[in-house]
Write a protein that holds these residues in place. Structure first.
Motif, mmCIF file in Angstrom:
data_model
loop_
_atom_site.group_PDB
_atom_site.id
_atom_site.type_symbol
_atom_site.label_atom_id
_atom_site.label_comp_id
_atom_site.label_asym_id
_atom_site.label_seq_id
_atom_site.Cartn_x
_atom_site.Cartn_y
_atom_site.Cartn_z
ATOM 1 N N ILE A 1 0.498 -0.961 0.399
ATOM 2 C CA ILE A 1 -0.149 0.236 -0.075
ATOM 3 C C ILE A 1 0.931 1.490 -0.830
ATOM 4 C CG2 ILE A 1 -0.615 0.166 2.762
ATOM 5 C CD1 ILE A 1 -3.179 0.179 -0.555
ATOM 6 N N ARG A 2 2.458 1.405 1.037
ATOM 7 C CA ARG A 2 2.893 2.619 0.151
ATOM 8 C C ARG A 2 3.707 2.822 -1.293
ATOM 9 N NH1 ARG A 2 4.865 4.666 4.063
ATOM 10 N NH2 ARG A 2 5.370 4.327 5.880
ATOM 11 N N ARG A 3 3.465 1.232 -1.949
ATOM 12 C CA ARG A 3 4.092 1.467 -3.053
ATOM 13 C C ARG A 3 2.651 1.944 -3.666
ATOM 14 N NH1 ARG A 3 7.794 -3.378 -2.657
ATOM 15 N NH2 ARG A 3 9.303 -2.369 -1.682
ATOM 16 N N GLY A 4 1.502 1.796 -3.475
ATOM 17 C CA GLY A 4 0.346 2.465 -4.170
ATOM 18 C C GLY A 4 -0.398 1.025 -4.925
ATOM 19 N N ASP A 5 0.562 -0.265 -4.577
ATOM 20 C CA ASP A 5 -0.005 -1.421 -5.082
ATOM 21 C C ASP A 5 -1.789 -2.361 -4.284
ATOM 22 O OD1 ASP A 5 -1.073 -3.547 -6.530
ATOM 23 O OD2 ASP A 5 1.450 -4.237 -6.095
ATOM 24 N N VAL A 6 -2.464 -0.920 -4.225
ATOM 25 C CA VAL A 6 -3.984 -1.661 -3.967
ATOM 26 C C VAL A 6 -4.405 -3.511 -4.196
ATOM 27 C CG1 VAL A 6 -6.433 -0.856 -3.468
ATOM 28 C CG2 VAL A 6 -4.925 0.521 -3.417
ATOM 29 N N ARG B 1 -10.168 6.519 0.567
ATOM 30 C CA ARG B 1 -9.148 7.611 0.672
ATOM 31 C C ARG B 1 -10.225 7.827 2.139
ATOM 32 N NH1 ARG B 1 -6.061 5.336 -2.692
ATOM 33 N NH2 ARG B 1 -6.224 4.818 -4.702
#
Length: 187
Positions: free
Chosen positions: A70-75, A154
């Motif tokens: 999630i920190r890398r945006g890979d939901v 979000r």
């Protein structure tokens, strides 16, 4: 696509938490009779702690993978990892509760009294407290994820609650491994 009614996330998380914790406390308190679970051979009961430590180590890995994703945006990867973490937690708890009920209660600490009082009990107490606190947080974060689309999520407290739940979950699983080592390796 929402799977959970948005207006019921808090209530559902509360009900699930109460029911889950009631089952755990009933099992730990000896309120669930041994006759309610199928009998297993002794080797199965002895294997459960070893399986559970493997589950705990795997859950630490999946929580870490989910957090990094999630920190890398890979939901998508985050979702899979966190659902896997929850499934592992449920499996751990099912095995633990089964063994607890089948054997008639918690395993006594086999080591010296000083280690029991000043090392084992504090670690066990923190592990249990964190596990209890995690239950409603994990349910709430998961239910929010099921109730809102990614864009809408979000704007909820999912990220904040999820970070707290994951942090406490990691510490609880890690301390559970320390408890295992004290019970099954050191002593």
């Amino acid at each position: 696509m929402a799977y959970v009614p948005r207006e019921r996330v808090r209530e559902l998380a509360a009900v699930l938490s109460i029911v889950s914790l009631a089952v755990v406390f009933a099992a730990a308190g000896g309120r669930i009779p041994q006759s309610t679970v199928p009998t297993a051979p002794e080797w199965v009961l002895e294997l459960i702690p070893h399986v559970n430590v493997a589950i705990s180590a795997t859950a630490i890995g999946t929580i870490t993978v989910g957090w990094r994703a999630i920190r890398r945006g890979d939901v998508d990867r985050h979702r899979v990892a966190m659902l896997a973490s929850f499934v592992l937690f449920v499996a751990f708890l099912a095995f633990y509760l089964y063994r607890l009920v089948a054997t008639g209660g918690p395993q006594p600490f086999p080591g010296p009294d000083a280690v029991y009082q000043f090392v084992y009990l504090p670690i066990l107490a923190i592990h249990i407290l964190l596990a209890i606190v995690c239950v409603p947080l994990v349910y709430y974060a998961l239910l929010l994820a099921g109730a809102y689309s990614i864009d809408e999520l979000r704007r909820t407290s999912h990220a904040r609650i999820g970070r707290l739940a994951a942090s406490l979950w990691l510490v609880s699983f890690s301390l559970g491994i320390v408890v295992y080592v004290l019970l099954h390796v050191v002593y």
